[in-house]
Design an enzyme around this catalytic site. Structure first.
Site, PDB file in Angstrom:
ATOM      1  N   ASP A 161       6.676   3.416 -33.505  1.00  0.00           N
ATOM      2  CA  ASP A 161       7.643   2.759 -32.625  1.00  0.00           C
ATOM      3  C   ASP A 161       8.929   3.579 -32.491  1.00  0.00           C
ATOM      4  O   ASP A 161       9.236   4.337 -33.398  1.00  0.00           O
ATOM      5  CB  ASP A 161       7.955   1.340 -33.158  1.00  0.00           C
ATOM      6  CG  ASP A 161       8.625   1.329 -34.534  1.00  0.00           C
ATOM      7  OD1 ASP A 161       8.105   1.999 -35.456  1.00  0.00           O
ATOM      8  OD2 ASP A 161       9.662   0.663 -34.677  1.00  0.00           O
ATOM      9  N   HIS A 164      13.816   1.173 -33.115  1.00  0.00           N
ATOM     10  CA  HIS A 164      12.527   0.540 -33.392  1.00  0.00           C
ATOM     11  C   HIS A 164      12.156  -0.362 -32.228  1.00  0.00           C
ATOM     12  O   HIS A 164      12.991  -0.709 -31.389  1.00  0.00           O
ATOM     13  CB  HIS A 164      12.614  -0.357 -34.631  1.00  0.00           C
ATOM     14  CG  HIS A 164      13.058   0.308 -35.881  1.00  0.00           C
ATOM     15  ND1 HIS A 164      12.189   0.673 -36.882  1.00  0.00           N
ATOM     16  CD2 HIS A 164      14.292   0.651 -36.311  1.00  0.00           C
ATOM     17  CE1 HIS A 164      12.872   1.208 -37.879  1.00  0.00           C
ATOM     18  NE2 HIS A 164      14.142   1.208 -37.562  1.00  0.00           N
ATOM     19  N   GLU A 177      16.631  -2.553 -33.530  1.00  0.00           N
ATOM     20  CA  GLU A 177      15.327  -3.017 -33.065  1.00  0.00           C
ATOM     21  C   GLU A 177      15.437  -3.460 -31.612  1.00  0.00           C
ATOM     22  O   GLU A 177      16.312  -4.256 -31.263  1.00  0.00           O
ATOM     23  CB  GLU A 177      14.861  -4.218 -33.908  1.00  0.00           C
ATOM     24  CG  GLU A 177      14.659  -3.909 -35.380  1.00  0.00           C
ATOM     25  CD  GLU A 177      13.258  -3.427 -35.715  1.00  0.00           C
ATOM     26  OE1 GLU A 177      12.416  -3.322 -34.788  1.00  0.00           O
ATOM     27  OE2 GLU A 177      13.003  -3.160 -36.912  1.00  0.00           O
ATOM     28  N   HIS A 195      11.746   5.382 -35.097  1.00  0.00           N
ATOM     29  CA  HIS A 195      11.024   5.193 -36.364  1.00  0.00           C
ATOM     30  C   HIS A 195       9.859   6.177 -36.443  1.00  0.00           C
ATOM     31  O   HIS A 195       9.544   6.730 -37.499  1.00  0.00           O
ATOM     32  CB  HIS A 195      10.520   3.739 -36.427  1.00  0.00           C
ATOM     33  CG  HIS A 195      10.240   3.249 -37.808  1.00  0.00           C
ATOM     34  ND1 HIS A 195       9.752   1.997 -38.062  1.00  0.00           N
ATOM     35  CD2 HIS A 195      10.391   3.850 -39.019  1.00  0.00           C
ATOM     36  CE1 HIS A 195       9.603   1.846 -39.370  1.00  0.00           C
ATOM     37  NE2 HIS A 195       9.981   2.945 -39.968  1.00  0.00           N
TER      38      HIS A 195
HETATM   39 ZN   LIG Z   1      10.131   0.431 -36.801  1.00  0.00          ZN
END
Ligand SMILES: [Zn+2]
Length: 162
Positions: free
Chosen positions: A131, A3, A85, A121
């Protein structure tokens, strides 16, 4: 699952992402945060622009990062994926230090869990999410990991759009 996130988008280096993932973000602190009111999200890992690695959730536990999602006919990706992330903006570029950390992290996870794929994602929820986006360099990650092409999203084996 890869992400991208920054809060507010494009602002790096602050504590806001960590606060969000620990349900401690003050949603009055910035107009953008208003939309995050009541949102409960988490990720296993967060990689900052300089490559610093944070962990919020054990890989043995389920984090809430994917939402409604399907990858290669398997639904509810939160049940069986590790969420990573990267500090950044959707569609924007990422730093060399982030790829280094990400590569080491993926390799370490694969030593402990049967990792079959790395995906974004955007690949598991294409109607809702974009993303990490076109600025993410999938070939670079593949080079760092030396994993075969079938481990990566089929449509992302070209250099990133700059
Ligand atoms: Zn995401």
């Amino acid at each position: 699952m890869i992400h991208s996130i920054s809060l507010p988008p494009g602002v790096y280096g602050g504590p806001q992402v960590q606060l969000l993932f620990t349900n401690a973000l003050d949603c009055d602190a910035h107009p953008y945060f208003d939309q995050l009111r009541g949102v409960e999200v988490s990720a296993h890992f967060f990689v900052r622009r300089h490559g610093e690695l944070w962990q919020f959730v054990s890989c043995d536990e389920r984090a809430w990062h994917a939402g409604r999602s399907t990858y290669r006919d398997r639904t509810d990706c939160n049940n069986w994926s590790v969420g990573i992330e990267l500090e950044g903006v959707e569609g924007g570029p990422f730093e060399a230090a982030q790829y280094e950390t990400l590569g080491s992290l993926c390799a370490a996870i694969a030593q402990h869990y049967p990792v079959r794929h790395v995906a974004g994602h955007e690949h598991v929820a294409p109607a809702r999410k974009a993303d990490p986006g076109a600025g993410f360099d999938w070939p670079q990650l593949q080079r760092l990991l030396s994993w075969p092409s079938q481990c990566f999203p089929e449509d992302r084996l070209h250099p990133p759009v700059t």
